[in-house]
Design a protein around this motif. Sequence first.
Motif, PDB file in Angstrom:
ATOM      1  N   ALA A  49       0.823  -1.215   0.000  1.00  0.00           N
ATOM      2  CA  ALA A  49       0.000   0.000   0.000  1.00  0.00           C
ATOM      3  C   ALA A  49       0.851   1.257   0.000  1.00  0.00           C
ATOM      4  O   ALA A  49       0.492   2.266  -0.626  1.00  0.00           O
ATOM      5  N   ALA A  50       1.976   1.222   0.690  1.00  0.00           N
ATOM      6  CA  ALA A  50       2.832   2.405   0.765  1.00  0.00           C
ATOM      7  C   ALA A  50       3.417   2.764  -0.596  1.00  0.00           C
ATOM      8  O   ALA A  50       3.702   3.937  -0.862  1.00  0.00           O
ATOM      9  N   ARG A  51       3.570   1.769  -1.465  1.00  0.00           N
ATOM     10  CA  ARG A  51       4.180   2.030  -2.772  1.00  0.00           C
ATOM     11  C   ARG A  51       3.179   2.536  -3.808  1.00  0.00           C
ATOM     12  O   ARG A  51       3.592   3.079  -4.833  1.00  0.00           O
ATOM     13  N   VAL A  52       1.889   2.335  -3.580  1.00  0.00           N
ATOM     14  CA  VAL A  52       0.889   2.734  -4.592  1.00  0.00           C
ATOM     15  C   VAL A  52      -0.085   3.780  -4.064  1.00  0.00           C
ATOM     16  O   VAL A  52      -1.031   4.148  -4.756  1.00  0.00           O
ATOM     17  N   GLY A  53       0.133   4.269  -2.850  1.00  0.00           N
ATOM     18  CA  GLY A  53      -0.804   5.234  -2.271  1.00  0.00           C
ATOM     19  C   GLY A  53      -0.908   6.517  -3.067  1.00  0.00           C
ATOM     20  O   GLY A  53      -1.992   7.106  -3.194  1.00  0.00           O
ATOM     21  N   ASP A  54       0.216   6.985  -3.640  1.00  0.00           N
ATOM     22  CA  ASP A  54       0.205   8.233  -4.400  1.00  0.00           C
ATOM     23  C   ASP A  54      -0.449   8.078  -5.760  1.00  0.00           C
ATOM     24  O   ASP A  54      -0.683   9.084  -6.446  1.00  0.00           O
ATOM     25  N   ALA A  55      -0.733   6.865  -6.174  1.00  0.00           N
ATOM     26  CA  ALA A  55      -1.338   6.622  -7.486  1.00  0.00           C
ATOM     27  C   ALA A  55      -2.850   6.486  -7.401  1.00  0.00           C
ATOM     28  O   ALA A  55      -3.489   6.024  -8.353  1.00  0.00           O
ATOM     29  N   GLY A  56      -3.461   6.866  -6.281  1.00  0.00           N
ATOM     30  CA  GLY A  56      -4.907   6.783  -6.144  1.00  0.00           C
ATOM     31  C   GLY A  56      -5.430   5.373  -5.986  1.00  0.00           C
ATOM     32  O   GLY A  56      -6.586   5.103  -6.307  1.00  0.00           O
ATOM     33  N   LEU A  57      -4.585   4.476  -5.491  1.00  0.00           N
ATOM     34  CA  LEU A  57      -4.969   3.072  -5.335  1.00  0.00           C
ATOM     35  C   LEU A  57      -4.967   2.697  -3.864  1.00  0.00           C
ATOM     36  O   LEU A  57      -4.171   3.201  -3.077  1.00  0.00           O
ATOM     37  N   GLU A  58      -5.862   1.805  -3.515  1.00  0.00           N
ATOM     38  CA  GLU A  58      -5.940   1.288  -2.146  1.00  0.00           C
ATOM     39  C   GLU A  58      -5.764  -0.223  -2.172  1.00  0.00           C
ATOM     40  O   GLU A  58      -6.475  -0.932  -2.889  1.00  0.00           O
ATOM     41  N   VAL A  59      -4.808  -0.703  -1.400  1.00  0.00           N
ATOM     42  CA  VAL A  59      -4.559  -2.136  -1.290  1.00  0.00           C
ATOM     43  C   VAL A  59      -5.289  -2.641  -0.053  1.00  0.00           C
ATOM     44  O   VAL A  59      -4.956  -2.264   1.073  1.00  0.00           O
ATOM     45  N   ARG A  60      -6.292  -3.481  -0.260  1.00  0.00           N
ATOM     46  CA  ARG A  60      -7.081  -3.995   0.859  1.00  0.00           C
ATOM     47  C   ARG A  60      -6.350  -5.108   1.604  1.00  0.00           C
ATOM     48  O   ARG A  60      -6.348  -5.136   2.839  1.00  0.00           O
ATOM     49  N   SER A  61      -5.769  -6.014   0.868  1.00  0.00           N
ATOM     50  CA  SER A  61      -5.073  -7.132   1.517  1.00  0.00           C
ATOM     51  C   SER A  61      -4.135  -7.798   0.519  1.00  0.00           C
ATOM     52  O   SER A  61      -4.377  -7.773  -0.688  1.00  0.00           O
ATOM     53  N   VAL A  62      -3.072  -8.363   1.075  1.00  0.00           N
ATOM     54  CA  VAL A  62      -2.147  -9.191   0.303  1.00  0.00           C
ATOM     55  C   VAL A  62      -1.971 -10.488   1.075  1.00  0.00           C
ATOM     56  O   VAL A  62      -1.505 -10.476   2.220  1.00  0.00           O
ATOM     57  N   VAL A  63      -2.360 -11.589   0.473  1.00  0.00           N
ATOM     58  CA  VAL A  63      -2.268 -12.906   1.120  1.00  0.00           C
ATOM     59  C   VAL A  63      -1.166 -13.701   0.428  1.00  0.00           C
ATOM     60  O   VAL A  63      -1.268 -14.001  -0.762  1.00  0.00           O
ATOM     61  N   VAL A  64      -0.119 -13.992   1.180  1.00  0.00           N
ATOM     62  CA  VAL A  64       0.983 -14.794   0.648  1.00  0.00           C
ATOM     63  C   VAL A  64       0.587 -16.263   0.716  1.00  0.00           C
ATOM     64  O   VAL A  64       0.153 -16.754   1.754  1.00  0.00           O
TER      65      VAL A  64
END
Length: 203
Positions: A116-131
């Motif tokens: 999320a920290a890498r795409v926050g400035d692009a207007g995107l929201e990362v809800r979850s990442v499941v490895v």
Amino acid sequence: MRRARRRRRTAGAHPGRHRRPRRATYVHLPAVDQLLTLAVQRVPDADGVVVQASATVRWRIVDPVAHLAAAEEPADLVYLAAQLAVRDVVGATPTEELVRGRGTALDDAAVTAATAARVGDAGLEVRSVVVKDLLLPTQVREALAEQVTARLRGNARLEAARAEVAALRALSNGARLLAENPALARIRLVEAVPPGSTIEIGV
């Protein structure tokens, strides 16, 4: 006299009825959550052991204007950000923790936050990442299997020893009881003799 050039302006439209200005370009963007699956990648952990890892990302566009100004394909940004986040988290995790977690020791919350920290400035929201599908090397899996087998064998020997001690303790208690009560010993002898047998008891 030169006519001043009109500046290009990008704006988002809220739900409802809107006027359509002439010469305007419309881009339709999904407002629902989307799923993105990362291909399996080979990543070294904190001890240098190379593991294979994959992940699934749930994300959505929350700022269309910022998104259009940042990239044409938001999925590419999310994909790259998640890849780097998985590499960072796996790279900071020792092999022992991966083994102890049976391949599920990674902190999904940490991977999600890093993505999320890498795409926050692009207007995107990362809800979850499941490895998922974290695969350890063959040598590590074999060592883990040997460790589990040795522990199970040790537990089996321990249970057998406990059962033998309990049986000997019961025999010892029974022998002491019979020695202290001769009449009880005779009764036990009679019970142990097969039917139809003759018993001679000296008085």
